[in-house]
Design a protein around this motif. Structure first.
Motif, PDB file in Angstrom:
ATOM      1  N   MET A 153       0.812  -1.216   0.000  1.00 18.80           N
ATOM      2  CA  MET A 153       0.000   0.000   0.000  1.00 18.80           C
ATOM      3  C   MET A 153       0.845   1.265   0.000  1.00 18.80           C
ATOM      4  N   THR A 154       2.003   1.223   0.655  1.00 19.69           N
ATOM      5  CA  THR A 154       2.807   2.434   0.794  1.00 19.69           C
ATOM      6  C   THR A 154       3.791   2.633  -0.353  1.00 19.69           C
ATOM      7  N   MET A 155       4.081   1.577  -1.135  1.00 19.21           N
ATOM      8  CA  MET A 155       5.146   1.681  -2.129  1.00 19.21           C
ATOM      9  C   MET A 155       4.655   1.708  -3.576  1.00 19.21           C
ATOM     10  N   GLY A 156       3.608   0.997  -3.891  1.00 19.14           N
ATOM     11  CA  GLY A 156       3.255   0.771  -5.284  1.00 19.14           C
ATOM     12  C   GLY A 156       2.486   1.905  -5.943  1.00 19.14           C
ATOM     13  N   ASP A 157       2.824   2.189  -7.220  1.00 17.20           N
ATOM     14  CA  ASP A 157       1.941   3.024  -8.050  1.00 17.20           C
ATOM     15  C   ASP A 157       0.658   2.252  -8.326  1.00 17.20           C
ATOM     16  N   ARG A 158       0.836   0.941  -8.608  1.00 20.14           N
ATOM     17  CA  ARG A 158      -0.291   0.027  -8.706  1.00 20.14           C
ATOM     18  C   ARG A 158       0.072  -1.262  -7.978  1.00 20.14           C
ATOM     19  N   ILE A 159      -0.969  -1.962  -7.542  1.00 23.36           N
ATOM     20  CA  ILE A 159      -0.796  -3.211  -6.804  1.00 23.36           C
ATOM     21  C   ILE A 159      -1.462  -4.336  -7.583  1.00 23.36           C
ATOM     22  N   VAL A 160      -0.765  -5.470  -7.648  1.00 21.30           N
ATOM     23  CA  VAL A 160      -1.332  -6.688  -8.226  1.00 21.30           C
ATOM     24  C   VAL A 160      -1.565  -7.656  -7.073  1.00 21.30           C
ATOM     25  N   VAL A 161      -2.818  -7.914  -6.744  1.00 21.60           N
ATOM     26  CA  VAL A 161      -3.150  -8.845  -5.667  1.00 21.60           C
ATOM     27  C   VAL A 161      -3.332 -10.235  -6.277  1.00 21.60           C
ATOM     28  N   MET A 162      -2.585 -11.219  -5.738  1.00 19.94           N
ATOM     29  CA  MET A 162      -2.641 -12.580  -6.264  1.00 19.94           C
ATOM     30  C   MET A 162      -3.097 -13.548  -5.185  1.00 19.94           C
ATOM     31  N   ASN A 163      -3.745 -14.630  -5.629  1.00 21.67           N
ATOM     32  CA  ASN A 163      -4.120 -15.722  -4.734  1.00 21.67           C
ATOM     33  C   ASN A 163      -4.228 -17.001  -5.555  1.00 21.67           C
ATOM     34  N   ASP A 164      -3.590 -18.053  -5.074  1.00 24.10           N
ATOM     35  CA  ASP A 164      -3.615 -19.343  -5.777  1.00 24.10           C
ATOM     36  C   ASP A 164      -3.202 -19.217  -7.237  1.00 24.10           C
ATOM     37  N   GLY A 165      -2.206 -18.369  -7.501  1.00 23.51           N
ATOM     38  CA  GLY A 165      -1.682 -18.231  -8.853  1.00 23.51           C
ATOM     39  C   GLY A 165      -2.512 -17.378  -9.780  1.00 23.51           C
ATOM     40  N   ILE A 166      -3.596 -16.803  -9.280  1.00 21.36           N
ATOM     41  CA  ILE A 166      -4.522 -16.035 -10.113  1.00 21.36           C
ATOM     42  C   ILE A 166      -4.522 -14.565  -9.685  1.00 21.36           C
ATOM     43  N   VAL A 167      -4.461 -13.668 -10.658  1.00 25.07           N
ATOM     44  CA  VAL A 167      -4.576 -12.236 -10.360  1.00 25.07           C
ATOM     45  C   VAL A 167      -6.003 -11.930  -9.935  1.00 25.07           C
ATOM     46  N   GLN A 168      -6.147 -11.370  -8.739  1.00 24.97           N
ATOM     47  CA  GLN A 168      -7.466 -11.016  -8.226  1.00 24.97           C
ATOM     48  C   GLN A 168      -7.866  -9.593  -8.608  1.00 24.97           C
ATOM     49  N   GLN A 169      -6.887  -8.667  -8.554  1.00 22.96           N
ATOM     50  CA  GLN A 169      -7.183  -7.271  -8.880  1.00 22.96           C
ATOM     51  C   GLN A 169      -5.884  -6.545  -9.157  1.00 22.96           C
ATOM     52  N   VAL A 170      -5.901  -5.659 -10.159  1.00 25.39           N
ATOM     53  CA  VAL A 170      -4.778  -4.768 -10.457  1.00 25.39           C
ATOM     54  C   VAL A 170      -5.322  -3.352 -10.394  1.00 25.39           C
ATOM     55  N   ASP A 171      -4.786  -2.549  -9.466  1.00 26.52           N
ATOM     56  CA  ASP A 171      -5.345  -1.203  -9.307  1.00 26.52           C
ATOM     57  C   ASP A 171      -4.426  -0.357  -8.445  1.00 26.52           C
ATOM     58  N   THR A 172      -4.796   0.915  -8.276  1.00 29.06           N
ATOM     59  CA  THR A 172      -4.054   1.806  -7.384  1.00 29.06           C
ATOM     60  C   THR A 172      -4.287   1.375  -5.936  1.00 29.06           C
ATOM     61  N   PRO A 173      -3.385   1.751  -5.017  1.00 31.08           N
ATOM     62  CA  PRO A 173      -3.607   1.405  -3.603  1.00 31.08           C
ATOM     63  C   PRO A 173      -4.954   1.887  -3.074  1.00 31.08           C
ATOM     64  N   GLU A 174      -5.351   3.102  -3.491  1.00 36.99           N
ATOM     65  CA  GLU A 174      -6.616   3.657  -2.988  1.00 36.99           C
ATOM     66  C   GLU A 174      -7.804   2.799  -3.414  1.00 36.99           C
ATOM     67  N   ARG A 175      -7.818   2.384  -4.671  1.00 35.30           N
ATOM     68  CA  ARG A 175      -8.953   1.587  -5.154  1.00 35.30           C
ATOM     69  C   ARG A 175      -8.904   0.159  -4.611  1.00 35.30           C
ATOM     70  N   ILE A 176      -7.721  -0.374  -4.468  1.00 27.84           N
ATOM     71  CA  ILE A 176      -7.605  -1.709  -3.869  1.00 27.84           C
ATOM     72  C   ILE A 176      -8.224  -1.694  -2.469  1.00 27.84           C
ATOM     73  N   TYR A 177      -7.983  -0.613  -1.725  1.00 28.79           N
ATOM     74  CA  TYR A 177      -8.485  -0.517  -0.346  1.00 28.79           C
ATOM     75  C   TYR A 177      -9.972  -0.189  -0.303  1.00 28.79           C
ATOM     76  N   ASN A 178     -10.397   0.761  -1.116  1.00 29.82           N
ATOM     77  CA  ASN A 178     -11.773   1.261  -1.027  1.00 29.82           C
ATOM     78  C   ASN A 178     -12.753   0.571  -1.962  1.00 29.82           C
TER      79      ASN A 178
END
Length: 370
Positions: free
Chosen positions: A200-225
């Motif tokens: 959350m503090t470092m990325g311009d965008r974050i790629v959230v992964m689980n079980d080898g699958i991308v769950q969401q790619v977005d800015t920290p703000e949108r990932i959180y909210n």
């Protein structure tokens, strides 16, 4: 500078073709700082190693600056990688460690000297160049590992949990250092971590992964909210998002979320077509700890969002206090409050949810539906 493209990349292991990374798609723009985050074993480090050429790709394509690199050896990809272990040569000086890669490439001695001293100045380790790694702290050794990457002037930085071996205070300091360094050098960077605070503090965008699958790619703000599903909502945020099981009901053109213990009115903005189909059916409400209040002014403003629970225990977190409130037989919610408030165990507490901040998830698929 370089852009990166993952196009339907897959990685399987063993005779049974066990999938580790599944249909990974991502475009990283020039100078962007991307963070791959997820629990251990989700495939994030494997993805990084495929980009570096340290792991073969089972299927799909990887491009660096529009050049397909699937079959390109690691040394020809112009990538610098920083690992969790500093991987410094213990018998070499700091100067020699930083210069090692350049010497292998037969860079002239005068150029090596300029590059090493420039990197040392940027990383504030100029006074340690004649020392051995064992004479430095963990944070200083990590700076040396970064320096070894910097002097190569690569197209891409890859960082695989580089701060995992540092204590909490050093981690915060080095996060700041890495962000400053990346912005200063303008090098496209992909950073792997299991720590959602780092993400959350470092990325311009974050790629959230689980079980080898991308769950969401977005800015920290949108990932959180605006998480796209329950996994992202629960993984990102400290404390994790609260989830309350219930159902939707309708009365005189108003929507309500209700459990066996309470009934909360949805504001007008939440009366959306895609929620209408859940009327009379189960649904999961998600709400962050800071969006539940114990203040009387909130109770007065939103009387139809008030309910009660029983205080079980609390955690003082410095500027905040987290209180754990039982709202059902086996269900608690965590509430972030001002630390000046104190409650006794088993004390009854009145709460109000900011229903404008509430999210709703399908109880079967976990997808966010409103």
């Amino acid at each position: 500078m370089s852009s990166i493209l993952f196009n339907h990349v897959n990685k399987t292991y063993g005779k049974d073709k066990k999938p580790v990374v599944k249909d990974f798609n991502l475009r990283v723009e020039e100078k962007e700082f991307i963070v791959l985050v997820g629990p251990s074993g989700c495939g994030k480090s494997t993805t990084l190693r495929m980009l570096a050429g340290l792991e073969d790709i089972s299927d799909g394509e990887i491009f660096i600056n529009d050049q397909k690199v699937n079959d390109l050896p690691p040394k020809n990809r112009d990538i610098a990688m920083v690992f969790q272990s500093y991987a410094l040569y213990p018998n070499m000086s700091i100067y020699e460690n930083i210069a090692f890669g350049l010497r292998l490439r037969k860079v002239p001695k005068s150029e090596i000297d300029l590059a090493v001293k420039r990197a040392a100045r940027v990383l504030e380790i100029e006074n340690y160049l004649d020392r051995k790694p064992r004479q430095l702290s963990g944070g200083q050794r990590q700076r040396v590992a970064l320096g070894r990457a910097i002097v190569r002037e690569p197209k891409v930085f890859l960082m695989d949990e580089p701060l995992s071996n540092l204590d909490a205070k050093l981690r915060v300091q080095m996060r700041t250092e890495i962000i400053r360094l990346q912005k200063q050098l303008g090098v496209t960077t992909i950073y792997v971590t299991h720590d959602q605070t780092e993400a959350m503090t470092m990325g311009d965008r974050i790629v959230v992964m689980n079980d080898g699958i991308v769950q969401q790619v977005d800015t920290p703000e949108r990932i959180y909210n605006a998480p796209v599903n329950r996994f992202v909502a629960s993984f990102v945020g400290s404390p994790p998002m609260n989830f309350i099981e219930g159902k939707l009901s309708e009365d005189t053109h108003r929507l309500y979320f209700e459990t066996r213990r309470f009934k909360l009115e949805l504001p007008g903005g939440k009366v959306l077509p895609h929620l209408q189909r859940y009327i009379g059916k189960s649904i999961t409400l998600g709400i962050r700890a800071e969006n539940i209040s114990i203040e009387q002014i909130v109770f007065d403003a939103y009387p139809n969002s008030v309910f009660q629970g029983i205080h079980r225990f609390s955690e003082l977190m410095g500027a905040d206090r987290f209180i754990y409130v039982q709202i059902g037989n086996e269900q608690d919610v965590v509430v972030r409050i001002n630390p000046r408030y104190h409650f006794q165990p088993q004390q009854q507490i009145k709460l109000a949810i900011d229903m404008n901040k509430a999210l709703f998830f399908d109880p079967n698929s976990g997808v966010c539906v409103g």
